[in-house]
Design an enzyme around this catalytic site. Structure first.
Site, PDB file in Angstrom:
ATOM      1  N   SER A  17       0.816  -1.221   0.000  1.00 14.48           N
ATOM      2  CA  SER A  17       0.000   0.000   0.000  1.00 14.48           C
ATOM      3  C   SER A  17       0.850   1.272   0.000  1.00 14.48           C
ATOM      4  O   SER A  17       0.312   2.371  -0.149  1.00 14.48           O
ATOM      5  CB  SER A  17      -0.934   0.006   1.216  1.00 14.48           C
ATOM      6  OG  SER A  17      -0.186   0.088   2.410  1.00 14.48           O
ATOM      7  N   ASN A  18       2.172   1.154   0.163  1.00 13.02           N
ATOM      8  CA  ASN A  18       3.055   2.328   0.113  1.00 13.02           C
ATOM      9  C   ASN A  18       3.325   2.778  -1.330  1.00 13.02           C
ATOM     10  O   ASN A  18       3.661   3.942  -1.568  1.00 13.02           O
ATOM     11  CB  ASN A  18       4.424   2.027   0.748  1.00 13.02           C
ATOM     12  CG  ASN A  18       4.362   1.668   2.221  1.00 13.02           C
ATOM     13  OD1 ASN A  18       5.190   0.896   2.693  1.00 13.02           O
ATOM     14  ND2 ASN A  18       3.399   2.201   2.955  1.00 13.02           N
ATOM     15  N   LEU A  19       3.219   1.850  -2.276  1.00 15.41           N
ATOM     16  CA  LEU A  19       3.728   2.129  -3.624  1.00 15.41           C
ATOM     17  C   LEU A  19       2.907   3.181  -4.364  1.00 15.41           C
ATOM     18  O   LEU A  19       3.366   3.754  -5.348  1.00 15.41           O
ATOM     19  CB  LEU A  19       3.779   0.832  -4.447  1.00 15.41           C
ATOM     20  CG  LEU A  19       4.651  -0.299  -3.864  1.00 15.41           C
ATOM     21  CD1 LEU A  19       4.732  -1.454  -4.850  1.00 15.41           C
ATOM     22  CD2 LEU A  19       6.048   0.179  -3.506  1.00 15.41           C
TER      23      LEU A  19
ATOM     24  N   ARG B  87       2.390   6.082  -3.446  1.00 20.42           N
ATOM     25  CA  ARG B  87       2.953   7.431  -3.258  1.00 20.42           C
ATOM     26  C   ARG B  87       4.434   7.443  -2.874  1.00 20.42           C
ATOM     27  O   ARG B  87       5.071   8.489  -2.918  1.00 20.42           O
ATOM     28  CB  ARG B  87       2.167   8.184  -2.167  1.00 20.42           C
ATOM     29  CG  ARG B  87       2.321   7.553  -0.789  1.00 20.42           C
ATOM     30  CD  ARG B  87       1.270   8.036   0.194  1.00 20.42           C
ATOM     31  NE  ARG B  87       1.449   7.371   1.496  1.00 20.42           N
ATOM     32  CZ  ARG B  87       1.090   6.128   1.757  1.00 20.42           C
ATOM     33  NH1 ARG B  87       0.520   5.379   0.838  1.00 20.42           N
ATOM     34  NH2 ARG B  87       1.298   5.602   2.953  1.00 20.42           N
TER      35      ARG B  87
ATOM     36  N   CYS C  83      -1.789   8.082   7.779  1.00 19.98           N
ATOM     37  CA  CYS C  83      -2.483   8.116   6.491  1.00 19.98           C
ATOM     38  C   CYS C  83      -3.477   6.974   6.342  1.00 19.98           C
ATOM     39  O   CYS C  83      -4.409   7.048   5.559  1.00 19.98           O
ATOM     40  CB  CYS C  83      -1.480   8.031   5.357  1.00 19.98           C
ATOM     41  SG  CYS C  83      -0.562   9.541   5.097  1.00 19.98           S
TER      42      CYS C  83
ATOM     43  N   CYS D 264       6.970  28.279  25.601  1.00 19.58           N
ATOM     44  CA  CYS D 264       7.342  26.998  24.992  1.00 19.58           C
ATOM     45  C   CYS D 264       8.391  26.286  25.821  1.00 19.58           C
ATOM     46  O   CYS D 264       9.435  26.846  26.136  1.00 19.58           O
ATOM     47  CB  CYS D 264       7.865  27.219  23.572  1.00 19.58           C
ATOM     48  SG  CYS D 264       8.433  25.694  22.770  1.00 19.58           S
TER      49      CYS D 264
ATOM     50  N   CYS E 210      11.842  25.836  23.474  1.00 20.86           N
ATOM     51  CA  CYS E 210      12.704  26.866  22.886  1.00 20.86           C
ATOM     52  C   CYS E 210      12.633  28.210  23.577  1.00 20.86           C
ATOM     53  O   CYS E 210      13.309  29.146  23.153  1.00 20.86           O
ATOM     54  CB  CYS E 210      12.391  27.031  21.399  1.00 20.86           C
ATOM     55  SG  CYS E 210      10.908  27.983  21.045  1.00 20.86           S
TER      56      CYS E 210
HETATM   57 ZN   LIG Z   1       9.177  26.569  20.739  1.00 23.62          ZN
END
Ligand SMILES: [Zn+2]
Length: 256
Positions: free
Chosen positions: A68-70, A72, A189, A250, A253
């Site tokens: 089923s990967n083929l 895409r 997916c 955050c 970061c």
């Molecule tokens: Zn961040």
């Protein structure tokens, strides 16, 4: 550093572009990119990064190639069914350009091994299929000071952005999605479907975004456009852009 004569021939259509040029091509040849996921996004991204002459590639994927990967995942053929995707992808690179240093890692990346797997990269391109891995990748990139090209895909929609959360004033992927998606129970997916050619659009868009980062300071194309999220709609079709601002709270970061 200069390029050997046969490399000059190979990349002639790049070198003749004033916005990329010989200096940009040399920068690409010296770059090490880590690709997370060799699937729908990773396949076309890998083909164009290898085509662009990126000198060193590390390919990380824990899955095997499935029929089923083929629809895409363009680097794989029926002969690869059942093989580890990372190894099959590395074989593709070897057939395509023997001058590229390539390493296959058939492992799932998580917060425990992310720093070790990503260390030394000039750029990480994340085209994986789940939020838990994306957040682990993003946090490690911030920690290690590595730019991240993030690309995601589903149905007829895609998203691509360059992040540099390690830089002052620049957002990271976690600033965008928040902390709610660390659990490994999110989308793939399989449930929602995806139009095969959408993977091509998103993967090549991500490869272009990676090139922008890799030639920064060497060529006019080298504007990373940090924190600008491009939303690709293949149904309408339409392309929109929005800015992801740094979240002062955050947890990845905000110290940068
Ligand atoms: Zn961040």
């Amino acid at each position: 550093m200069s390029l050997a004569p046969e490399r000059l021939d190979r990349f002639a259509r790049h070198i003749v572009l004033p916005e990329l040029g010989g200096a940009g091509q040399v920068a690409l040849s010296q770059a090490h990119v880590v690709l997370i996921g060799c699937g729908g996004i990773g396949s076309p991204a890998l083909q164009y990064l290898a085509g662009a002459g990126v000198g060193q590639l590390t390919l990380i994927d824990s899955d095997d190639v499935d029929l089923s990967n083929l629809q895409r995942q363009t680097i794989f053929t029926e002969g690869d069914l059942g093989r580890a995707k990372a190894a099959a992808a590395a074989d593709w690179v070897g057939r395509f350009d023997g001058a590229i240093t390539v390493r296959a890692v058939s492992a799932r990346l998580g917060s425990a091994n992310a720093a070790q797997l990503l260390a030394g990269a000039n750029l990480v391109l994340d085209g994986c299929d789940n939020f838990a891995t994306r957040l682990a990748v993003s946090d490690a990139c911030v920690q290690l000071g590595i730019p991240l090209t993030s690309a995601a895909l589903g149905r007829f929609q895609g998203q691509v952005a360059n992040f540099a959360g390690h830089l002052e004033g620049q957002s990271c992927y976690r600033c965008f999605v928040g902390d709610a998606f660390d659990a490994e129970d999110c989308d793939t997916c399989a449930a929602d479907g995806v139009l095969g050619a959408m993977a091509g659009w998103v993967g090549t868009f991500a490869a272009m975004h990676a090139v922008r980062v890799l030639v920064q300071g060497q060529a006019a194309l080298g504007d990373p456009q940090w924190g600008k999220l491009h939303l690709l709609d293949g149904f309408t079709p339409e392309l929109r852009t929005m800015r992801i601002v740094k979240d002062p709270e955050c947890r990845a970061c905000s110290a940068a």
